[in-house]
Design an enzyme around this catalytic site. Structure first.
Site, mmCIF file in Angstrom:
data_model
loop_
_atom_site.group_PDB
_atom_site.id
_atom_site.type_symbol
_atom_site.label_atom_id
_atom_site.label_comp_id
_atom_site.label_asym_id
_atom_site.label_seq_id
_atom_site.Cartn_x
_atom_site.Cartn_y
_atom_site.Cartn_z
ATOM 1 N N TYR A 67 0.851 -1.199 0.000
ATOM 2 C CA TYR A 67 0.000 0.000 0.000
ATOM 3 C C TYR A 67 0.887 1.249 0.000
ATOM 4 C CZ TYR A 67 -3.589 -3.370 1.554
ATOM 5 O OH TYR A 67 -4.434 -4.447 1.675
ATOM 6 N N LEU A 214 -17.420 -3.270 2.923
ATOM 7 C CA LEU A 214 -18.487 -2.365 2.490
ATOM 8 C C LEU A 214 -18.768 -2.536 0.992
ATOM 9 C CD1 LEU A 214 -17.422 0.757 4.576
ATOM 10 C CD2 LEU A 214 -19.461 -0.661 4.914
ATOM 11 N N GLY A 215 -18.228 -3.613 0.458
ATOM 12 C CA GLY A 215 -18.503 -3.950 -0.948
ATOM 13 C C GLY A 215 -17.667 -3.175 -1.945
HETATM 14 N N1 NAP Z 1 -5.796 -8.540 1.526
HETATM 15 C C1 NAP Z 1 -6.170 -7.965 0.412
HETATM 16 O O1 NAP Z 1 -5.918 -8.447 -0.699
HETATM 17 C C2 NAP Z 1 -6.931 -6.673 0.510
HETATM 18 C C3 NAP Z 1 -7.565 -6.119 -0.626
HETATM 19 C C4 NAP Z 1 -8.274 -4.930 -0.470
HETATM 20 C C5 NAP Z 1 -8.335 -4.306 0.775
HETATM 21 N N2 NAP Z 1 -7.711 -4.859 1.849
HETATM 22 C C6 NAP Z 1 -7.798 -4.264 3.199
HETATM 23 O O2 NAP Z 1 -9.158 -4.029 3.496
HETATM 24 C C7 NAP Z 1 -9.344 -2.663 3.868
HETATM 25 C C8 NAP Z 1 -10.708 -2.195 3.405
HETATM 26 O O3 NAP Z 1 -10.841 -2.363 2.008
HETATM 27 P P1 NAP Z 1 -11.408 -1.241 1.038
HETATM 28 O O4 NAP Z 1 -11.067 0.106 1.563
HETATM 29 O O5 NAP Z 1 -11.000 -1.569 -0.351
HETATM 30 O O6 NAP Z 1 -12.970 -1.496 1.055
HETATM 31 P P2 NAP Z 1 -14.204 -1.164 1.997
HETATM 32 O O7 NAP Z 1 -13.810 -1.099 3.399
HETATM 33 O O8 NAP Z 1 -15.281 -2.107 1.581
HETATM 34 O O9 NAP Z 1 -14.707 0.278 1.484
HETATM 35 C C9 NAP Z 1 -13.927 1.438 1.419
HETATM 36 C C10 NAP Z 1 -14.690 2.438 0.542
HETATM 37 O O10 NAP Z 1 -15.920 2.761 1.164
HETATM 38 C C11 NAP Z 1 -16.060 4.148 1.363
HETATM 39 N N3 NAP Z 1 -16.690 4.315 2.690
HETATM 40 C C12 NAP Z 1 -16.182 3.907 3.885
HETATM 41 N N4 NAP Z 1 -17.021 4.216 4.875
HETATM 42 C C13 NAP Z 1 -18.093 4.831 4.308
HETATM 43 C C14 NAP Z 1 -19.273 5.387 4.824
HETATM 44 N N5 NAP Z 1 -19.540 5.366 6.139
HETATM 45 N N6 NAP Z 1 -20.163 5.946 3.953
HETATM 46 C C15 NAP Z 1 -19.899 5.976 2.629
HETATM 47 N N7 NAP Z 1 -18.779 5.459 2.076
HETATM 48 C C16 NAP Z 1 -17.878 4.895 2.904
HETATM 49 C C17 NAP Z 1 -14.673 4.712 1.303
HETATM 50 O O11 NAP Z 1 -14.709 6.014 0.780
HETATM 51 P P3 NAP Z 1 -14.324 7.294 1.727
HETATM 52 O O12 NAP Z 1 -12.848 7.318 1.758
HETATM 53 O O13 NAP Z 1 -14.965 8.429 0.999
HETATM 54 O O14 NAP Z 1 -14.944 7.028 3.057
HETATM 55 C C18 NAP Z 1 -13.957 3.752 0.349
HETATM 56 O O15 NAP Z 1 -14.122 4.156 -0.991
HETATM 57 C C19 NAP Z 1 -8.177 -1.934 3.206
HETATM 58 O O16 NAP Z 1 -7.872 -0.733 3.877
HETATM 59 C C20 NAP Z 1 -7.069 -2.935 3.344
HETATM 60 O O17 NAP Z 1 -6.517 -2.804 4.630
HETATM 61 C C21 NAP Z 1 -7.033 -6.039 1.730
#
Ligand code: NAP
Length: 292
Positions: A67, A214-215
């Site tokens: 990252y 959060l999809g």
């Molecule tokens: N192991 C792997 O291969 C892998 C892959 C992907 C991710 N990850 C891990 O998983 C974590 C989460 O993944 P992710 O960030 O891709 O997905 P996520 O948690 O499903 O969603 C993040 C997205 O949702 C939005 N969001 C968050 N809270 C919100 C709210 N209350 N209302 C409206 N929108 C909201 C964020 O935008 P805003 O910034 O505008 O809030 C961002 O675009 C990452 O930080 C990482 O640590 C791991």
């Protein structure tokens, strides 16, 4: 408690010795864009968000060497070091990210070793509480990658080992070599394709850390479940909550070994997501959500 009520624990003992609040934070998006590459442009804002997360009792933060190609670990150290005693920073290695649009699996022993050394330096740690293999590398025998991580654990550079993006048979293969305390796979109320992995982890008291809870698509902005309609939205309205909070609350109710790491770049969304642990779903509500 009546028949229709449920109760959940807000904590999980990771690896038997780390007491984790089940609502953590995924830091990936505090990186340069596009492609989660380079330094987060609003560095001070990112630091403030990380400090607010800790104020809100987050004590599990997920990051990775890939990252920001190192910068994501650096912003965590810059905001939070010296760390609170109970803060667990979980990082990952085994992916080389030389450019925004390049994600190259490299789980060779040499790359894993240099990854652990780099993460220790960037995070200003002497030992990494949880080090996760980011994904198996088809070019390297899986047992070789796990063996290399076991060596680093035996040397004391890693406290506990976890896996990410793996199948049940890969978890079983790894566990023959070294204890595995966590698995991080894609999972949410709208994508349950990894349910067999979750169930295996639950049965074996291994933490399951869903990414994309959060999809969201990892390289795109926006969380589909924040704007979910239908049953999720109906239950949210009834409870005076937002759909994303119901999606997270469903995961907390789904299994006691789930640790959440929703990602966000705004303090408002962080605060909203953190309240998910105070939402109690009834058995009827869970049944309805299970049927989506
Ligand atoms: N192991 C792997 O291969 C892998 C892959 C992907 C991710 N990850 C891990 O998983 C974590 C989460 O993944 P992710 O960030 O891709 O997905 P996520 O948690 O499903 O969603 C993040 C997205 O949702 C939005 N969001 C968050 N809270 C919100 C709210 N209350 N209302 C409206 N929108 C909201 C964020 O935008 P805003 O910034 O505008 O809030 C961002 O675009 C990452 O930080 C990482 O640590 C791991």
């Amino acid at each position: 408690m009546t028949n229709n009520t449920t109760s959940i624990s807000n904590t999980f003992k990771l690896g038997g010795d780390l007491n984790i609040n089940r609502l953590g934070y995924g830091a990936m998006r505090l990186s340069g864009q596009p492609g989660n590459f380079g330094a987060y442009p609003d560095w001070e804002g990112g630091e403030q968000l990380l400090r607010r997360a800790v104020e809100l009792k987050v004590n599990f933060i997920d990051t990775a060497e890939a990252y920001g190609a190192g910068f994501n670990e650096e912003i965590i150290a810059s905001a939070l070091h010296p760390y609170k005693q109970d803060l667990v920073i979980a990082t990952k290695g085994g992916i080389n990210k030389p450019a925004p649009d390049k994600i190259l699996a490299d789980a060779s022993p040499a790359f894993l070793r240099s990854g652990v050394e780099g993460s220790l330096q960037r995070l200003k740690l002497e030992q990494i509480d949880l080090y996760q293999l980011h994904r198996p590398d088809p070019k390297v025998p899986f047992a070789e990658s796990i063996g290399a991580l076991k060596e680093l654990r035996d040397e004391g550079k890693i406290r506990h080992l976890g896996l990410s993006n793996v199948t049940v048979s890969q978890i079983e293969e790894a566990r023959k070599i070294v204890p595995i305390v966590s698995v991080q796979n894609k999972f949410s109320i709208s994508d349950r394709s990894m349910e067999n992995v979750l169930d295996y982890c639950t049965q074996n008291n291994i933490a399951f850390i869903p990414h994309g809870s959060l999809g969201a698509h990892p390289l795109k902005q926006g969380a589909p479940l924040a704007n979910a309609e239908g049953v999720i939205a109906d239950i949210a309205t009834k409870k005076g909550a937002k759909p994303n909070q119901i999606a997270l609350a469903w995961l907390l109710h789904r299994a006691p070994n789930i640790i959440l790491i929703p990602g966000t770049t705004t303090i408002a969304h962080l605060e909203e997501n953190m309240t998910a642990s105070s939402i109690t779903l009834t058995k009827d509500e869970i049944n309805l959500l299970n049927q989506i």
